[in-house]
Design a protein around this motif. Structure first.
Motif, PDB file in Angstrom:
ATOM      1  N   LEU A  12       0.825  -1.209   0.000  1.00 18.74           N
ATOM      2  CA  LEU A  12       0.000   0.000   0.000  1.00 18.74           C
ATOM      3  C   LEU A  12       0.859   1.260   0.000  1.00 18.74           C
ATOM      4  O   LEU A  12       0.533   2.251  -0.663  1.00 18.74           O
ATOM      5  CB  LEU A  12      -0.929  -0.006   1.214  1.00 18.74           C
ATOM      6  CG  LEU A  12      -1.969  -1.131   1.263  1.00 18.74           C
ATOM      7  CD1 LEU A  12      -2.773  -1.052   2.559  1.00 18.74           C
ATOM      8  CD2 LEU A  12      -2.903  -1.062   0.058  1.00 18.74           C
ATOM      9  N   ALA A  13       1.946   1.230   0.760  1.00 22.62           N
ATOM     10  CA  ALA A  13       2.809   2.410   0.842  1.00 22.62           C
ATOM     11  C   ALA A  13       3.521   2.668  -0.478  1.00 22.62           C
ATOM     12  O   ALA A  13       3.876   3.814  -0.789  1.00 22.62           O
ATOM     13  CB  ALA A  13       3.830   2.233   1.965  1.00 22.62           C
ATOM     14  N   GLY A  14       3.727   1.616  -1.277  1.00 16.73           N
ATOM     15  CA  GLY A  14       4.449   1.775  -2.536  1.00 16.73           C
ATOM     16  C   GLY A  14       3.575   2.141  -3.704  1.00 16.73           C
ATOM     17  O   GLY A  14       4.065   2.238  -4.839  1.00 16.73           O
ATOM     18  N   SER A  15       2.283   2.341  -3.474  1.00 11.22           N
ATOM     19  CA  SER A  15       1.367   2.667  -4.568  1.00 11.22           C
ATOM     20  C   SER A  15       0.550   3.894  -4.217  1.00 11.22           C
ATOM     21  O   SER A  15       0.079   4.037  -3.086  1.00 11.22           O
ATOM     22  CB  SER A  15       0.431   1.482  -4.840  1.00 11.22           C
ATOM     23  OG  SER A  15      -0.541   1.831  -5.803  1.00 11.22           O
ATOM     24  N   SER A  16       0.369   4.773  -5.190  1.00 10.48           N
ATOM     25  CA  SER A  16      -0.458   5.964  -4.985  1.00 10.48           C
ATOM     26  C   SER A  16      -1.892   5.733  -5.437  1.00 10.48           C
ATOM     27  O   SER A  16      -2.756   6.587  -5.231  1.00 10.48           O
ATOM     28  CB  SER A  16       0.135   7.158  -5.740  1.00 10.48           C
ATOM     29  OG  SER A  16       0.230   6.871  -7.133  1.00 10.48           O
ATOM     30  N   ASN A  17      -2.160   4.587  -6.078  1.00  5.01           N
ATOM     31  CA  ASN A  17      -3.495   4.266  -6.576  1.00  5.01           C
ATOM     32  C   ASN A  17      -4.157   3.228  -5.674  1.00  5.01           C
ATOM     33  O   ASN A  17      -3.548   2.691  -4.752  1.00  5.01           O
ATOM     34  CB  ASN A  17      -3.409   3.725  -8.010  1.00  5.01           C
ATOM     35  CG  ASN A  17      -2.836   4.752  -8.976  1.00  5.01           C
ATOM     36  OD1 ASN A  17      -3.170   5.933  -8.894  1.00  5.01           O
ATOM     37  ND2 ASN A  17      -1.971   4.302  -9.885  1.00  5.01           N
ATOM     38  N   TYR A  18      -5.412   2.937  -5.974  1.00  5.09           N
ATOM     39  CA  TYR A  18      -6.133   1.904  -5.243  1.00  5.09           C
ATOM     40  C   TYR A  18      -5.552   0.529  -5.578  1.00  5.09           C
ATOM     41  O   TYR A  18      -5.161   0.253  -6.717  1.00  5.09           O
ATOM     42  CB  TYR A  18      -7.618   1.920  -5.610  1.00  5.09           C
ATOM     43  CG  TYR A  18      -8.367   3.116  -5.059  1.00  5.09           C
ATOM     44  CD1 TYR A  18      -8.824   3.120  -3.747  1.00  5.09           C
ATOM     45  CD2 TYR A  18      -8.626   4.220  -5.862  1.00  5.09           C
ATOM     46  CE1 TYR A  18      -9.515   4.212  -3.242  1.00  5.09           C
ATOM     47  CE2 TYR A  18      -9.316   5.314  -5.367  1.00  5.09           C
ATOM     48  CZ  TYR A  18      -9.755   5.307  -4.055  1.00  5.09           C
ATOM     49  OH  TYR A  18     -10.435   6.393  -3.560  1.00  5.09           O
ATOM     50  N   MET A  53      -6.384   5.423   6.124  1.00  9.14           N
ATOM     51  CA  MET A  53      -6.585   4.445   5.049  1.00  9.14           C
ATOM     52  C   MET A  53      -7.994   4.611   4.491  1.00  9.14           C
ATOM     53  O   MET A  53      -8.953   4.774   5.241  1.00  9.14           O
ATOM     54  CB  MET A  53      -6.386   3.018   5.582  1.00  9.14           C
ATOM     55  CG  MET A  53      -6.659   1.932   4.543  1.00  9.14           C
ATOM     56  SD  MET A  53      -6.670   0.256   5.260  1.00  9.14           S
ATOM     57  CE  MET A  53      -4.948   0.084   5.714  1.00  9.14           C
ATOM     58  N   GLU A  54      -8.114   4.567   3.165  1.00  9.94           N
ATOM     59  CA  GLU A  54      -9.422   4.652   2.510  1.00  9.94           C
ATOM     60  C   GLU A  54      -9.746   3.312   1.855  1.00  9.94           C
ATOM     61  O   GLU A  54      -8.950   2.782   1.077  1.00  9.94           O
ATOM     62  CB  GLU A  54      -9.433   5.755   1.447  1.00  9.94           C
ATOM     63  CG  GLU A  54     -10.780   5.883   0.747  1.00  9.94           C
ATOM     64  CD  GLU A  54     -10.755   6.899  -0.383  1.00  9.94           C
ATOM     65  OE1 GLU A  54     -11.834   7.220  -0.915  1.00  9.94           O
ATOM     66  OE2 GLU A  54      -9.648   7.360  -0.739  1.00  9.94           O
ATOM     67  N   PHE A  59     -13.277  -0.114  -5.941  1.00  8.80           N
ATOM     68  CA  PHE A  59     -11.960   0.432  -6.286  1.00  8.80           C
ATOM     69  C   PHE A  59     -10.834  -0.308  -5.552  1.00  8.80           C
ATOM     70  O   PHE A  59      -9.808  -0.620  -6.139  1.00  8.80           O
ATOM     71  CB  PHE A  59     -11.897   1.926  -5.944  1.00  8.80           C
ATOM     72  CG  PHE A  59     -12.719   2.782  -6.859  1.00  8.80           C
ATOM     73  CD1 PHE A  59     -12.139   3.404  -7.953  1.00  8.80           C
ATOM     74  CD2 PHE A  59     -14.077   2.962  -6.629  1.00  8.80           C
ATOM     75  CE1 PHE A  59     -12.894   4.198  -8.795  1.00  8.80           C
ATOM     76  CE2 PHE A  59     -14.839   3.752  -7.468  1.00  8.80           C
ATOM     77  CZ  PHE A  59     -14.256   4.373  -8.560  1.00  8.80           C
ATOM     78  N   GLY A  60     -11.034  -0.545  -4.254  1.00  5.43           N
ATOM     79  CA  GLY A  60      -9.999  -1.200  -3.466  1.00  5.43           C
ATOM     80  C   GLY A  60      -9.625  -0.380  -2.243  1.00  5.43           C
ATOM     81  O   GLY A  60     -10.481   0.268  -1.623  1.00  5.43           O
TER      82      GLY A  60
END
Length: 685
Positions: A12-18, A53-54, A59-60
């Motif tokens: 999660l930390a390595g991605s800016s998308n869902y 966290m969203e 979307f995810g």
């Protein structure tokens, strides 16, 4: 944190998308339902650290806030069977629930601590047995557990528990300091308390500037932890709405300091949608309950408020008792008197504040010292003066809270009774407080009877500013990097015998060749005699003061037609430079606490600290054989220990020199002045 949770966090930390749950499950090799449970735990854990966290259907999941590098590093350290040992775990669970401020699942706590749900449940049951009656743990199947209590009680419970789990020096250390494998260090990393360090220390310094003195290191740590608690709970619970009533008034100086803390740029803790008055008052009460590093201000009356009278009564009764039994005059050190006033006032306010004594905090932290004569006398007088002001007072609670005052007082007596030409220089660095620092200094003198020059003043920058070879021995109660001399780390909760054993071993090392600094080390200042005041600064007798006291020493016969106080006041005022009204008032005030009489020597000491004299003065009123000789001592309120030390030496001479009491009783003025010159020459050369 388990390896799978850490892997999910890194994804999660390595991605800016869902990222979808299915993608996470495929990457980790776990099932979808397992990942859903992991995300619940992770969301809760991250929210405690300020990372949102969203989770959005269709979307995810993604992280709204960046994950601090420190958090990723600390998560990597959390491997192994448990974050905390079994004895520490209930305390850690307690802190975790307080910081959560809401329902929390047992499975989440179990994941964080690397234990089973049943173990967490058992630990919570053990907590319930020792928590104060005002605190209740609510359990609800399928929801978890939460803590129910008045908000003030919860905060005071935190202040009681947190310092017992996290050593103060870890709050001052950097992120890489300490043993990353220890339960305490993991706790620091887990809750992210160092994230606020620069902001909180800025706020604390602002408060100290308003107060005009520095807090002791341990008290700074308590205040730091309280600010951290506010940062965690207020966003979830809002500002304090109701403050429990206090039996003691809050001095205005602490309210001013609390308001100042809330106006600095670094303060972003309070909710803006409700009144902050109750928060200000509670913060002021916390400030008033903390101990000073040294009472360096001239007058402390404004800090005591309505406790000024009872605290002075406690001190005067206690000093009178100890002066009589130990044959010393303890009114010579203004810093000591002010420190005792501040420390006893803080102790009373801690009891009033309701910081509960439970588990470790219910025990005396220094085994073997709780029954010292100083502690016993202080407890007796404290109970007598405070019983009607503090309804929940008890001897055990008082004994625990006045420990610093009793240590400081006992250490000062040891200083007066053991004076030697120093051959060693020792530096003491103690986070626990000035009382413990001076207690260790007294043990050092006991182990090194040949004499030692000791500096016990707290210096937070000592590690950076130390000069190699400046000291022969540095003693600390926490890890610190020392260069150019022997370093001894002691546990302050050790018995006096154990500490003495460590000191003897260190002293033996100093005797061995090659241990002392080499000749090419920086030249050290010329050594002075060891008369150490409360602040840790080496002091010596002043020759001008000695000569002034001796030359002005009066000798009179008891006048039957005049009362004793009037005769003493007139004798001290013979030069015409005293305020006789103030002098008599202060003598009467001191005598109201009881007269100081050395019965076996047949000597009564009539003494006071007063604004009625311009300098330390002494004299004797000789009486008929059946009545005690009256030794009269008076010192200005603002006189330093250097100025008043000559008076305390006259009192000690009554014991050290067997014939001195007889000389005072029957000698002429010339005889007594000659004897004083002789005794000062013999003591100090």
């Amino acid at each position: 944190m388990t390896s799978r949770l850490l892997e999910v966090l890194k994804l999660l930390a390595g991605s800016s998308n869902y990222t979808t749950v299915e993608q996470i499950a495929e990457a980790t090799g776990a099932g979808v339902r397992t990942i859903h449970r992991d995300l619940e735990v992770l969301e809760r854990s991250l929210s405690l650290r300020g990372v949102r966290m969203e989770r959005r259907r269709g979307f995810g999941v993604r992280l709204i806030d960046p994950v601090p590098t420190r958090l990723m590093e600390s998560a990597g350290h959390m491997r192994g069977p448990s974050v905390a040992e079994s004895g520490q775990r209930p305390l850690l669970i307690l802190l975790y629930m307080i910081l959560a401020a809401d329902w929390i699942k047992l499975s989440e706590i179990a994941h964080v601590l690397f234990v089973s749900d049943s173990t967490v449940s058992s630990d919570i049951s053990s907590l319930e047995e020792i928590l104060p009656d005002s605190v209740f743990i609510e359990k609800q199947k399928g929801t978890g557990v939460r803590m129910l209590a008045d908000e003030t009680d919860i905060r005071m419970l935190f202040l009681s528990a947190f310092p017992n789990f996290v050593p103060v020096y870890l709050l001052y250390g950097s992120e890489n300091d300490g043993d990353s494998g220890s339960g305490e260090e993991r706790m620091i990393r887990l809750i992210g308390i160092r994230d606020y360090r620069d902001r909180f220390f800025t706020i604390i310094r602002e408060a100290e500037d308003v107060l005009g003195y520095r807090l002791s290191p341990s008290s700074s740590g308590v205040l730091y932890s309280y600010l951290f608690l506010l940062a965690r709970r207020i966003p979830l619970t809002g500002n304090l709405r109701r403050l429990s009533p206090s039996g003691l008034n809050i001095p205005e100086i602490y309210i001013q300091a609390a308001r100042r803390m809330m106006t600095v740029d670094a303060w972003e803790l309070l909710s803006s949608d409700s009144d902050t008055n109750e928060e200000v008052l509670l913060l002021a009460r916390v400030l008033a309950s903390l101990e000073t590093a040294a009472a360096s201000v001239e007058s402390v009356e404004e800090y005591l408020g309505d406790l000024w009278g009872p605290v002075n009564a406690i001190i005067e009764h206690t000093l009178g008792s100890l002066e009589g039994s130990r044959r010393v005059w303890l009114h010579d050190d203004r810093l000591l008197l002010n420190y005792l006033r501040m420390t006893l006032s803080a102790a009373a306010r801690r009891i009033d504040l309701g910081i509960p004594g439970w588990r470790e905090t219910g025990l005396h932290p220094y085994p073997g010292l709780e029954d010292s004569p100083e502690a016993a006398s202080l407890v007796t007088q404290f109970m007598a003066e405070m019983d009607d002001r503090l309804p929940d007072i008890s001897p055990s609670k008082v004994r625990r809270e006045i420990q610093e005052a009793s240590l400081a007082l006992g250490a000062h007596i040891e200083v007066l009774q053991s004076r030697h030409a120093p051959e060693l220089r020792v530096r003491i660095l103690c986070l626990e407080g000035l009382g413990m620092s001076n207690y260790i200094a007294a043990l050092v003198r006991d182990v090194l009877p040949r004499g030692v020059l000791i500096d016990s003043q707290w210096d937070p920058d000592f590690e950076e500013n130390q000069v190699p070879g400046e000291y022969d021995l540095v003693i600390s109660s926490f890890p610190v990097k020392i260069r150019g001399c022997r370093h001894l780390i002691i546990r302050v909760d050790s018995s006096p015998e154990d500490i003495r054993a460590q000191l003897r071993e260190a002293a033996a090392d100093l005797e061995r060749p090659g241990v002392r600094p080499e000749n090419d080390e920086p030249k050290r200042p010329e050594r002075k005699r060891d008369v150490v005041t409360l602040g840790g600064q080496a002091q010596d007798l002043s020759l001008p003061v000695i000569m002034s006291v001796i030359s002005g020493f009066f000798v009179e016969k008891r006048q039957a037609r005049s009362d004793l106080l009037s005769q003493a006041v007139l004798a001290l005022s013979e030069r015409g430079d005293c305020n006789t009204e103030i002098l008599r008032r202060d003598f009467e005030r001191r005598e109201s606490y009881g007269s100081l009489v050395f019965e076996e020597l047949n000597v009564r000491i009539l003494h006071c600290r007063t604004e009625g004299v311009p300098e330390p003065r002494a004299g004797v009123i000789q009486t008929v054989p059946m009545e005690p000789t009256v030794l009269v001592l008076a010192a200005p309120l603002t006189a330093s220990p250097v100025q008043t030390h000559a008076l305390s030496e006259i009192v000690i001479a009554l014991t050290d020199f067997g014939d001195f009491a007889d000389v005072l009783a029957r000698g002429s003025r010339r005889d007594i002045q000659g004897r004083l010159l002789t005794l000062f020459s013999q003591k100090f050369g």
